[in-house]
Design a protein around this motif. Sequence first.
Motif, short mmCIF file in Angstrom:
data_model
loop_
_atom_site.label_atom_id
_atom_site.label_comp_id
_atom_site.label_asym_id
_atom_site.label_seq_id
_atom_site.Cartn_x
_atom_site.Cartn_y
_atom_site.Cartn_z
N ALA A 15 39.39 17.86 38.04
CA ALA A 15 40.68 17.48 38.62
C ALA A 15 41.01 18.37 39.82
O ALA A 15 41.47 17.89 40.86
CB ALA A 15 41.77 17.59 37.56
N LYS A 16 40.73 19.67 39.66
CA LYS A 16 41.03 20.62 40.74
C LYS A 16 40.16 20.32 41.96
O LYS A 16 40.61 20.38 43.10
CB LYS A 16 40.80 22.05 40.24
N ARG A 17 38.91 20.00 41.68
CA ARG A 17 37.97 19.71 42.76
C ARG A 17 38.43 18.49 43.56
O ARG A 17 38.44 18.50 44.79
CB ARG A 17 36.59 19.48 42.16
N LYS A 18 38.83 17.44 42.84
CA LYS A 18 39.32 16.23 43.50
C LYS A 18 40.54 16.54 44.36
O LYS A 18 40.67 16.07 45.48
CB LYS A 18 39.68 15.18 42.46
N GLU A 19 41.42 17.35 43.77
CA GLU A 19 42.65 17.71 44.49
C GLU A 19 42.31 18.43 45.78
O GLU A 19 42.87 18.14 46.84
CB GLU A 19 43.50 18.60 43.57
N ARG A 63 34.91 26.34 46.43
CA ARG A 63 33.63 26.96 46.13
C ARG A 63 33.65 27.58 44.73
O ARG A 63 32.69 27.46 43.97
CB ARG A 63 33.32 28.03 47.19
N ASP A 64 34.77 28.23 44.40
CA ASP A 64 34.91 28.84 43.07
C ASP A 64 34.88 27.77 41.98
O ASP A 64 34.26 27.95 40.93
CB ASP A 64 36.23 29.61 42.97
N VAL A 65 35.57 26.65 42.25
CA VAL A 65 35.63 25.57 41.27
C VAL A 65 34.25 24.97 41.05
O VAL A 65 33.83 24.74 39.92
CB VAL A 65 36.64 24.48 41.74
N GLU A 66 33.53 24.74 42.15
CA GLU A 66 32.19 24.16 42.03
C GLU A 66 31.23 25.13 41.36
O GLU A 66 30.36 24.72 40.58
CB GLU A 66 31.68 23.74 43.41
N ALA A 67 31.39 26.40 41.64
CA ALA A 67 30.54 27.41 41.00
C ALA A 67 30.81 27.43 39.50
O ALA A 67 29.88 27.57 38.70
CB ALA A 67 30.79 28.79 41.61
N ALA A 68 32.08 27.28 39.13
CA ALA A 68 32.43 27.28 37.70
C ALA A 68 31.81 26.06 37.02
O ALA A 68 31.32 26.16 35.89
CB ALA A 68 33.95 27.29 37.53
N SER A 69 31.82 24.92 37.70
CA SER A 69 31.19 23.71 37.15
C SER A 69 29.70 23.95 36.93
O SER A 69 29.14 23.53 35.92
CB SER A 69 31.38 22.53 38.09
N ALA A 70 29.08 24.62 37.88
CA ALA A 70 27.66 24.91 37.78
C ALA A 70 27.40 25.85 36.60
O ALA A 70 26.43 25.66 35.85
CB ALA A 70 27.15 25.55 39.07
N ARG A 71 28.27 26.83 36.41
CA ARG A 71 28.09 27.76 35.28
C ARG A 71 28.30 27.03 33.96
O ARG A 71 27.65 27.34 32.96
CB ARG A 71 29.07 28.94 35.40
N LEU A 72 29.20 26.06 33.98
CA LEU A 72 29.44 25.25 32.79
C LEU A 72 28.18 24.47 32.44
O LEU A 72 27.80 24.34 31.28
CB LEU A 72 30.60 24.29 33.08
N ALA A 73 27.53 23.96 33.48
CA ALA A 73 26.32 23.17 33.28
C ALA A 73 25.15 24.02 32.80
O ALA A 73 24.34 23.58 31.98
CB ALA A 73 25.95 22.45 34.58
N ASN A 74 25.05 25.25 33.30
CA ASN A 74 23.88 26.06 32.92
C ASN A 74 24.17 27.04 31.79
O ASN A 74 23.32 27.87 31.46
CB ASN A 74 23.26 26.75 34.15
N GLY A 75 25.37 26.94 31.23
CA GLY A 75 25.64 27.70 30.02
C GLY A 75 26.09 29.13 30.21
O GLY A 75 26.20 29.89 29.26
N THR A 76 26.37 29.52 31.45
CA THR A 76 26.82 30.89 31.68
C THR A 76 28.33 30.96 31.88
O THR A 76 28.87 32.01 32.21
CB THR A 76 26.13 31.51 32.91
N PHE A 77 28.99 29.84 31.68
CA PHE A 77 30.43 29.81 31.89
C PHE A 77 31.15 30.78 30.95
O PHE A 77 30.80 30.90 29.79
CB PHE A 77 30.98 28.39 31.65
N GLY A 78 32.16 31.45 31.51
CA GLY A 78 32.97 32.33 30.67
C GLY A 78 32.50 33.77 30.66
O GLY A 78 33.08 34.61 29.99
N THR A 79 31.45 34.05 31.42
CA THR A 79 30.94 35.42 31.51
C THR A 79 31.25 35.96 32.90
O THR A 79 31.03 35.28 33.90
CB THR A 79 29.41 35.43 31.29
#
Length: 128
Positions: A15-19, A63-79
């Motif tokens: 949602a943030k990315r679209k915005e 860029r931060d939002v897209e990076a977070a999506s990438a971390r979500l996809a590769n399992g490193t999100f939240g670190t």
Amino acid sequence: MSAINLHTIRLALEAKRKELLSGGSDRNEILIETAADEFDRMQQQLNREVALSNLVRESRLLRDVEAASARLANGTFGTCLQCDEEIPEKRLKAIPWAAHCVACQERIDRQRSTGEVGEAKHAGEIAA
Ligand SMILES: [Zn+2]
């Protein structure tokens, strides 16, 4: 990362990315046009600077939002990217695209405000 609902995070990031992509700030201000009047020119220059800094802030956020999506996809999100500690759930709920724990973020913000570049080294990782 167990308690936090990753699906909710994913939706929030999307949602943030679209915005951000739809362009919140007025890009027309950046168009170079020259007013005849000196005062108008100064006003335009001022508007342009404000619009530009909004744009910079938005593109950094995107860029931060897209990076977070990438971390979500590769399992490193939240670190935390800096110290490898888990980012508290409360912080992620408030800022789903947070890439650093509070302590590291504060240090980065401090460096940024004193003119030291503290973010360039992450650019390569994010692109991959
Ligand atoms: Zn940290």
